[in-house]
Design a protein around this motif. Structure first.
Motif, PDB file in Angstrom:
ATOM      1  N   LEU A   6      -6.959   4.700   6.821  1.00  0.00           N
ATOM      2  CA  LEU A   6      -7.986   5.706   6.540  1.00  0.00           C
ATOM      3  C   LEU A   6      -7.628   7.046   7.178  1.00  0.00           C
ATOM      4  O   LEU A   6      -7.981   8.108   6.653  1.00  0.00           O
ATOM      5  CB  LEU A   6      -9.361   5.223   7.036  1.00  0.00           C
ATOM      6  CG  LEU A   6      -9.879   3.955   6.331  1.00  0.00           C
ATOM      7  CD1 LEU A   6     -11.247   3.552   6.888  1.00  0.00           C
ATOM      8  CD2 LEU A   6      -9.959   4.140   4.811  1.00  0.00           C
ATOM      9  N   TRP A   9      -9.108   5.819  -2.891  1.00  0.00           N
ATOM     10  CA  TRP A   9      -9.826   5.241  -1.766  1.00  0.00           C
ATOM     11  C   TRP A   9     -11.286   5.638  -1.683  1.00  0.00           C
ATOM     12  O   TRP A   9     -12.071   4.986  -0.989  1.00  0.00           O
ATOM     13  CB  TRP A   9      -9.121   5.615  -0.451  1.00  0.00           C
ATOM     14  CG  TRP A   9      -7.935   4.737  -0.176  1.00  0.00           C
ATOM     15  CD1 TRP A   9      -6.633   5.000  -0.495  1.00  0.00           C
ATOM     16  CD2 TRP A   9      -7.951   3.440   0.435  1.00  0.00           C
ATOM     17  NE1 TRP A   9      -5.839   3.943  -0.115  1.00  0.00           N
ATOM     18  CE2 TRP A   9      -6.622   2.975   0.459  1.00  0.00           C
ATOM     19  CE3 TRP A   9      -8.965   2.635   0.955  1.00  0.00           C
ATOM     20  CZ2 TRP A   9      -6.270   1.735   0.996  1.00  0.00           C
ATOM     21  CZ3 TRP A   9      -8.619   1.396   1.492  1.00  0.00           C
ATOM     22  CH2 TRP A   9      -7.296   0.952   1.510  1.00  0.00           C
ATOM     23  N   HIS A  15       0.797  -1.229   0.000  1.00  0.00           N
ATOM     24  CA  HIS A  15       0.000   0.000   0.000  1.00  0.00           C
ATOM     25  C   HIS A  15       0.831   1.281   0.000  1.00  0.00           C
ATOM     26  O   HIS A  15       0.300   2.343  -0.319  1.00  0.00           O
ATOM     27  CB  HIS A  15      -1.010  -0.020   1.157  1.00  0.00           C
ATOM     28  CG  HIS A  15      -2.155  -0.954   0.898  1.00  0.00           C
ATOM     29  ND1 HIS A  15      -3.244  -0.614   0.129  1.00  0.00           N
ATOM     30  CD2 HIS A  15      -2.346  -2.246   1.260  1.00  0.00           C
ATOM     31  CE1 HIS A  15      -4.079  -1.645   0.044  1.00  0.00           C
ATOM     32  NE2 HIS A  15      -3.552  -2.648   0.733  1.00  0.00           N
ATOM     33  N   LEU A  38      -5.733   9.524   4.892  1.00  0.00           N
ATOM     34  CA  LEU A  38      -6.351  10.105   3.682  1.00  0.00           C
ATOM     35  C   LEU A  38      -6.557  11.616   3.836  1.00  0.00           C
ATOM     36  O   LEU A  38      -6.746  12.092   4.930  1.00  0.00           O
ATOM     37  CB  LEU A  38      -7.698   9.430   3.394  1.00  0.00           C
ATOM     38  CG  LEU A  38      -7.604   7.957   2.994  1.00  0.00           C
ATOM     39  CD1 LEU A  38      -9.000   7.376   2.807  1.00  0.00           C
ATOM     40  CD2 LEU A  38      -6.787   7.797   1.722  1.00  0.00           C
ATOM     41  N   ARG A  69     -13.897   3.066  -2.294  1.00  0.00           N
ATOM     42  CA  ARG A  69     -13.724   1.968  -1.331  1.00  0.00           C
ATOM     43  C   ARG A  69     -14.273   2.371   0.038  1.00  0.00           C
ATOM     44  O   ARG A  69     -14.959   1.593   0.709  1.00  0.00           O
ATOM     45  CB  ARG A  69     -12.242   1.601  -1.214  1.00  0.00           C
ATOM     46  CG  ARG A  69     -11.642   1.116  -2.536  1.00  0.00           C
ATOM     47  CD  ARG A  69     -10.160   0.841  -2.409  1.00  0.00           C
ATOM     48  NE  ARG A  69      -9.541   0.570  -3.698  1.00  0.00           N
ATOM     49  CZ  ARG A  69      -9.539  -0.622  -4.292  1.00  0.00           C
ATOM     50  NH1 ARG A  69     -10.125  -1.642  -3.721  1.00  0.00           N
ATOM     51  NH2 ARG A  69      -8.956  -0.788  -5.457  1.00  0.00           N
ATOM     52  N   THR A  75      -1.748   4.262   0.070  1.00  0.00           N
ATOM     53  CA  THR A  75      -2.109   4.948   1.310  1.00  0.00           C
ATOM     54  C   THR A  75      -1.975   6.454   1.106  1.00  0.00           C
ATOM     55  O   THR A  75      -0.955   6.920   0.596  1.00  0.00           O
ATOM     56  CB  THR A  75      -1.183   4.488   2.455  1.00  0.00           C
ATOM     57  OG1 THR A  75      -1.243   3.064   2.508  1.00  0.00           O
ATOM     58  CG2 THR A  75      -1.618   5.051   3.794  1.00  0.00           C
TER      59      THR A  75
END
Ligand code: HEC
Length: 138
Positions: free
Chosen positions: A135, A91, A75, A138, A94, A85
């Protein structure tokens, strides 16, 4: 003769220190008033009888530790088509699935995403910590 004296002295020292420990323990018991006991799952006391068994599990590893040890291999760089990442665009769709789905996919595997993402001994909580960590980037 010397051996006998030495033996006697050693025995005296041992019994003195045993006495000292006992007296110290007793002082502690006197001070706190009672002794507490913890019944751990698996102990005979944890079976029946109403005493609540306490399950002592080792603490789950933190998300960044799990991530760096396993997930980062793919990632961090996007290897094998992994969403990178920190790449919000990669993302967003997702993330829309919800965290539970992401955790499930990471734990059980999803296309080229291997189950548990190279952390064979990770618990589901530890995978969840790693997903939360990803997460948070992000
Ligand atoms: C061998 C490479 C590899 C490793 C190691 C890896 N992943 Fe992945 N991961 C992927 C790939 C490839 C995808 C994209 C799968 C797809 O969408 O088809 C992915 C997708 C994901 C997704 C998104 C799933 C979804 O539903 O869109 C999550 C969450 C995830 N990985 C978490 C992790 C975690 C947590 C770890 C470490 C414990 C990890 N990954 C380790 C390759 C990897």
């Amino acid at each position: 003769m010397i051996k006998t004296i030495f033996g006697f002295l050693a025995a005296a020292v041992i019994s003195l220190s045993a006495y000292a420990l006992t007296a110290k323990d007793q002082a502690i018991v006197d001070r706190i008033g009672h002794t507490a006991s913890v019944c751990v799952a698996g102990d005979p006391c944890a079976g029946t009888g109403g005493a609540a068994a306490v399950t002592v599990a080792s603490a789950a590893r933190a998300g960044d530790a799990v991530y760096n040890a396993g997930c980062a291999a793919c990632h961090a760089s996007g290897a094998a088509g992994a969403p990178k990442t920190g790449d919000a665009a990669a993302w967003s769709a997702r993330v829309d699935q919800g965290v539970d789905t992401l955790v499930s996919h990471a734990y059980n595997g999803y296309n080229a995403m291997p189950a548990k993402g190279l952390c064979a001994d990770c618990s589901e909580d530890e995978i969840r910590n790693a997903v939360d960590y990803m997460l948070s980037q992000l």
